[in-house]
Design an enzyme around this catalytic site. Structure first.
Site, mmCIF file in Angstrom:
data_model
loop_
_atom_site.group_PDB
_atom_site.id
_atom_site.type_symbol
_atom_site.label_atom_id
_atom_site.label_comp_id
_atom_site.label_asym_id
_atom_site.label_seq_id
_atom_site.Cartn_x
_atom_site.Cartn_y
_atom_site.Cartn_z
ATOM 1 N N ARG A 93 -6.534 -7.992 -9.415
ATOM 2 C CA ARG A 93 -7.093 -9.486 -9.698
ATOM 3 C C ARG A 93 -8.751 -9.230 -10.225
ATOM 4 N NH1 ARG A 93 -10.274 -8.942 -5.218
ATOM 5 N NH2 ARG A 93 -8.921 -8.318 -3.367
ATOM 6 N N LYS B 104 1.011 -1.205 -0.001
ATOM 7 C CA LYS B 104 -0.010 0.057 0.065
ATOM 8 C C LYS B 104 0.822 1.332 -0.052
ATOM 9 C CE LYS B 104 -3.663 -1.945 2.462
ATOM 10 N NZ LYS B 104 -4.813 -1.908 1.985
ATOM 11 N N HIS C 248 -14.705 -3.779 7.802
ATOM 12 C CA HIS C 248 -13.960 -3.531 6.755
ATOM 13 C C HIS C 248 -14.015 -4.548 5.563
ATOM 14 C CE1 HIS C 248 -12.132 -0.395 9.256
ATOM 15 N NE2 HIS C 248 -11.810 -1.179 9.855
HETATM 16 P P1 ADP Z 1 -7.787 -3.787 2.887
HETATM 17 O O1 ADP Z 1 -6.862 -3.953 1.535
HETATM 18 O O2 ADP Z 1 -7.107 -4.422 4.304
HETATM 19 O O3 ADP Z 1 -9.276 -4.150 2.344
HETATM 20 P P2 ADP Z 1 -8.382 -0.959 2.211
HETATM 21 O O4 ADP Z 1 -7.351 0.015 2.406
HETATM 22 O O5 ADP Z 1 -8.633 -1.380 0.881
HETATM 23 O O6 ADP Z 1 -7.673 -2.298 3.250
HETATM 24 O O7 ADP Z 1 -9.784 -0.559 3.407
HETATM 25 C C1 ADP Z 1 -10.503 -1.371 3.564
HETATM 26 C C2 ADP Z 1 -11.821 -0.705 4.082
HETATM 27 O O8 ADP Z 1 -11.465 0.181 5.329
HETATM 28 C C3 ADP Z 1 -12.510 0.419 3.241
HETATM 29 O O9 ADP Z 1 -13.071 -0.073 2.229
HETATM 30 C C4 ADP Z 1 -12.951 1.348 4.067
HETATM 31 O O10 ADP Z 1 -14.046 1.189 4.433
HETATM 32 C C5 ADP Z 1 -11.885 1.492 5.173
HETATM 33 N N1 ADP Z 1 -10.978 2.445 5.109
HETATM 34 C C6 ADP Z 1 -9.693 2.465 4.531
HETATM 35 N N2 ADP Z 1 -8.873 3.392 4.535
HETATM 36 C C7 ADP Z 1 -9.824 4.620 5.318
HETATM 37 C C8 ADP Z 1 -9.375 5.736 5.755
HETATM 38 N N3 ADP Z 1 -8.425 6.481 5.546
HETATM 39 N N4 ADP Z 1 -10.630 6.520 6.498
HETATM 40 C C9 ADP Z 1 -11.806 5.735 6.602
HETATM 41 N N5 ADP Z 1 -11.895 4.260 6.460
HETATM 42 C C10 ADP Z 1 -10.918 3.853 5.957
#
Ligand code: ADP
Length: 510
Positions: free
Chosen positions: A292, A116, A235
């Site tokens: 993917r 990330k 999440h």
């Molecule tokens: P992962 O790869 O573990 O799924 P992500 O970065 O895609 O992590 O984030 C998963 C979820 O977490 C997002 O869909 C959102 O709901 C929440 N999230 C991620 N970053 C933030 C942020 N900066 N502020 C608020 N919610 C967040």
């Protein structure tokens, strides 16, 4: 086009890929663990090879073995599905080095988007907006506190190697930071073997909106609009839609162009998804790119009218995309519910056992992408997602009504599933209004999973069952033959479901 493809996955996505291959006239080789010997994907493939015992670390994740099997069986390409080896750059590279085609992006693009923090740096350089944060990672609690001060609380700790919401902690005050950092690191280490954690601003009340990208090997990169994935628990997505009520054609074009820029920055080829947070002011921030096919790809297929998995295969075989950006505008509305073997009334506890009876919904606009059937044993070795129920209708309200109808038609006996939970969401006025954010489900969970209501419906279903039994005994309407009347074992299990069906018809079972 390839003559034969090895499908390096199981469950619904393995079947999905096999179906795509069948329609393209491509032969398939399934792989399976000892626990999956009688799984539908094994039967539907042209050939199948057992690759090890039940634990995926000894079967579906043994990349070298899968490559050997592909070569031995004469497959020219490997489709990884999602999960398992799909986002392991070393696997994509090993497939290529073995002289086979990996049906997915180049190993270099997986690597570029795999971390990330590295991905943030890459896309920032391409002008993509990201959540304010420090992409270098945090060394210790003191440094984290100092950085948090510059953005202001709340902040979010995230695992650099993250996925599936693991290694994430919301921190609301400076006092909580140290403990949260320790537990995020521990969780990240356990899940990804990498305890690197970084920090970003926690955005309050945003939506999760993602853009599907399709890129060929000849320089064409297109976006296929958005998916709304805000209905999340811990999440993790539970319900997805296309399009999103919050995205106008103008915003779609802007977010789409941003996703295309991110994909180009990574040298992306094949299907991929850029995830964004969209705040209440219409600002959006890149979260990450999933390199993917996604679980929720069918909602895009339905509103855009193309087969993404077939295009993955065709792109990998070298075909150019015959489309232009202007060919794509969403038509109607699609919703997907993830049907999992979890008990919503009991904290979504995984439920195991044999599926005794399965009745699938059908009729206009209903699609079932499943990986199980009656008789399937559901254990704890693999992901609890059994299937996806997807509907397509002319409008959002009609799609919700259609999903409700399809969920009522669905019967899964023998294990607990998320079906009743999804029904309640479809009936929820706030969900119906579309005014939701990524926090919505967690806030509403109490109402949506209250066991009291479920006990009531169970009691009503029991009364309905007793009435039907009585009716049968007294020579009235016969739902299904009892064993002593010469019914087969199959029809015995149907009898159980006949009761359930009556309960359902009366709207008594949720
Ligand atoms: P992962 O790869 O573990 O799924 P992500 O970065 O895609 O992590 O984030 C998963 C979820 O977490 C997002 O869909 C959102 O709901 C929440 N999230 C991620 N970053 C933030 C942020 N900066 N502020 C608020 N919610 C967040």
């Amino acid at each position: 086009m390839f003559k034969k493809v090895l499908v390096a996955n199981r469950g619904e996505i393995a079947l999905r890929v096999i179906r795509a291959c069948q329609e393209l006239g491509v032969k398939t080789v399934a792989v399976y663990s000892e626990a999956d010997a009688s799984a539908p994907h094994v039967r539907e493939a042209d050939e199948a090879v057992c690759v090890g015992p039940a634990p995926s670390s000894q079967s579906y994740l043994v990349g070298e073995r899968l490559i050997e099997v592909a070569k031995a069986m004469g497959a020219e390409a490997i489709h990884p599905g999602y999960g398992f080896l799909s986002e392991r750059a070393w696997f994509a590279r090993a497939v290529r080095e073995a002289g086979l085609v990996f049906i997915g992006p180049p190993a270099e693009a997986i690597e570029a988007m795999g971390s990330k923090t590295a991905a943030r740096q890459l896309v920032i350089a391409a002008g993509v907006p990201v959540v304010p944060g420090n992409a270098e990672g945090v060394k210790d609690a003191d440094e984290a506190r100092a950085i948090a001060e510059t953005y202001g609380y709340p902040v979010l700790l995230k695992a650099a190697a993250g996925g599936g919401g693991k290694g994430m902690r919301v921190v609301r005050t400076a006092d909580e930071l140290s403990a949260a950092l320790d537990s995020a690191r521990r969780e990240a280490k356990n899940a990804f073997g990498d305890d690197a954690v970084y920090l970003e601003k926690y955005i309050e009340g945003p939506r999760h909106v993602e853009i599907q990208v399709l890129a060929d090997a000849h320089g064409t990169v297109l976006h296929l609009g958005e998916r709304e994935c805000s209905v999340q628990r811990r999440h993790q997505k539970m319900i997805e839609e296309a399009p999103s009520v919050a995205v106008s054609p103008e915003l779609r074009a802007r977010m789409g162009a941003t996703a295309v820029a991110a994909a180009k920055a990574a040298g992306y080829v094949n299907a991929g998804t850029c995830e964004f947070l969209l705040d209440r002011d219409g600002q959006y921030y890149f979260l990450e790119m999933n390199t993917r096919i996604q679980v929720e790809h069918p909602v895009t297929e339905l509103v855009m009218g193309l087969d993404l998995v077939q295009w993955q295969i065709r792109i990998a075989a070298g075909e150019p995309l015959p489309f232009q950006q202007t060919d794509f505008a969403p038509r109607g509305w699609a919703i997907e519910c993830r049907i999992t073997s979890e008990d919503p009334t009991n904290g979504f506890l995984p439920s195991t056992g044999r599926i005794e009876y399965l009745h699938l919904p059908s009729g206009p606009g209903v699609r079932w992408d499943g990986g199980v059937e009656a008789g399937s044993d559901v254990g704890l070795h693999y992901d609890p997602m059994l299937a996806k129920l997807i509907v397509h209708a002319p409008s959002r309200s009609l799609a919700i009504a259609r999903m409700r109808r399809a969920l009522l038609e669905l019967t899964v006996d023998g294990i607990e599933t998320s079906r009743g939970f999804h029904l309640r969401v479809m009936d929820d006025p706030e969900f119906q209004s579309g005014d939701i954010s990524i926090q919505w489900l967690e806030q509403r969970l109490g109402t949506l999973t209250s066991p009291t209501a479920d006990r009531e419906t169970l009691q009503l279903a029991a009364i309905a069952a007793a009435l039907v039994a009585h009716e049968e005994r007294s020579g009235g309407r016969v739902v299904s033959p009892a064993p002593e009347q010469g019914g087969s074992p199959a029809s015995v299990s149907r009898a159980g479901s006949g009761w359930a069906a009556v309960g359902r018809r009366e709207g008594l079972r949720s």
